[in-house]
Design an enzyme around this catalytic site. Sequence first.
Site: not given
Ligand code: CTP
Length: 411
Positions: A208, A286, A305
């Site tokens: 990303n 690959k 997460d």
């Molecule tokens: N985060 C994390 N591990 C993941 C995804 C997210 O630790 N696998 C943490 C990010 O570092 C950030 C927070 O969660 O502090 C929110 O991330 P975000 O991408 O906004 O949340 P999502 O869980 O992806 O929610 P949504 O897709 O509904 O926006």
Amino acid sequence: MLAGKKILLIIGGGIAAYKVLDLIRRLRERGAVVTPVLTRAGAEFVTPLSVSALAGARVHEALFDLTAEAEMGHIQLSRSADLIVVAPATADLMAKAASGRAEDLASTLLLATDTPVLMAPAMNVRMWQHPAVQRNLALLRSDAVRFVGPNEGEMACGEVGPGRMAEPMEILAAIEAAFGMGPLAGRHVLVTSGPTHEPIDPVRYIANRSSGAQGAALAAALRDLGARVSFVTGPARVPPPEGVDVVRVETAQQMLAAVEAALPAEAAVFAAAVADWRVANAAGQKMKKDGSGHAPALEFAENPDILATVSRMAEGRPALVVGFAAETEKVVEHASAKRLRKGCDWIVANDVSPGTGIMGGTENAVVLISEQGAEHWPRMSKDVVARRLAGRIADQLTVDQSTGQPMISTA
Ligand code: CTP
């Protein structure tokens, strides 16, 4: 707090020199002994009389000062200090220090010592951004010189951007941090930052656009408050700050493992943009086109997460867990729901919808969401957001929220 600490303060030639008078006053209020050195250019902006009156000491100006040589040579002058502070650090002073020149008292002092040095740069935006200055900055950093600022904002010359000298209170905090005395001294804080790369095969990955700027700024701000910072970072564009423990990872799974290995910590801030999914059928070799015209089908598996995992730890959960939320609509509503869903204490939410210029930009407009509700911060640079957030984290860890009184550190 700084009682008896000997600070050799080199005042360079810049309009910001007037702020150094306030810095001297605050240093002395805290018990520091300030020995001022005024460069010739510095004396164009502040007078030796006002500097010596505030410092309560004579001002050193010329290299070949025979009285001073007899009483205390310039080498002694720099070696007897506990810390050398250069403020404002002009492009010229930085260049002399980086190249090891000794052509006036200030540069000779910097060369003749192994005392730690802290510089507070101040200069025009274009000068700061010039490759020569950035090269000198990198050289000085590799020589273990510490930096505070410069800040972004409007400059005396009317231009806007990085170049303003850090405020006296910020320089003071950096001085305290250099002595390991900031409010977070002895505390361990974990920060995640940057994107993750999820492999498709050994040469391709899904990523990303996160630059890692906000996480790096936050780690630097926490370090400046005296914290020991573990910085777990994905492959970010912005380099990690000096003086933090860097752990480099690629994938979300590696990031979780690195976070678990770095714990325990008193606070953990999750600024990384972690990929929600990884490629479940990533190839060991690959992938090759087979000439059939069919693209390979990727299968995805959900990544752990990390924020939610740490927030819900039964044992050893950090006292303060902070997440970030990038939203494009209903920012407060969505981020508040995210705080409850993930179980963290605070969420720093920002509106990244196109038009705000926040994603990939240098500014941020955030809402701090906690149990107490939503607090809207004005639009400011990511560095200032970082310093403000670090200050709030320090308050939370060091002040007993029920009494408003400082807590005794358990570290
Ligand atoms: N985060 C994390 N591990 C993941 C995804 C997210 O630790 N696998 C943490 C990010 O570092 C950030 C927070 O969660 O502090 C929110 O991330 P975000 O991408 O906004 O949340 P999502 O869980 O992806 O929610 P949504 O897709 O509904 O926006």
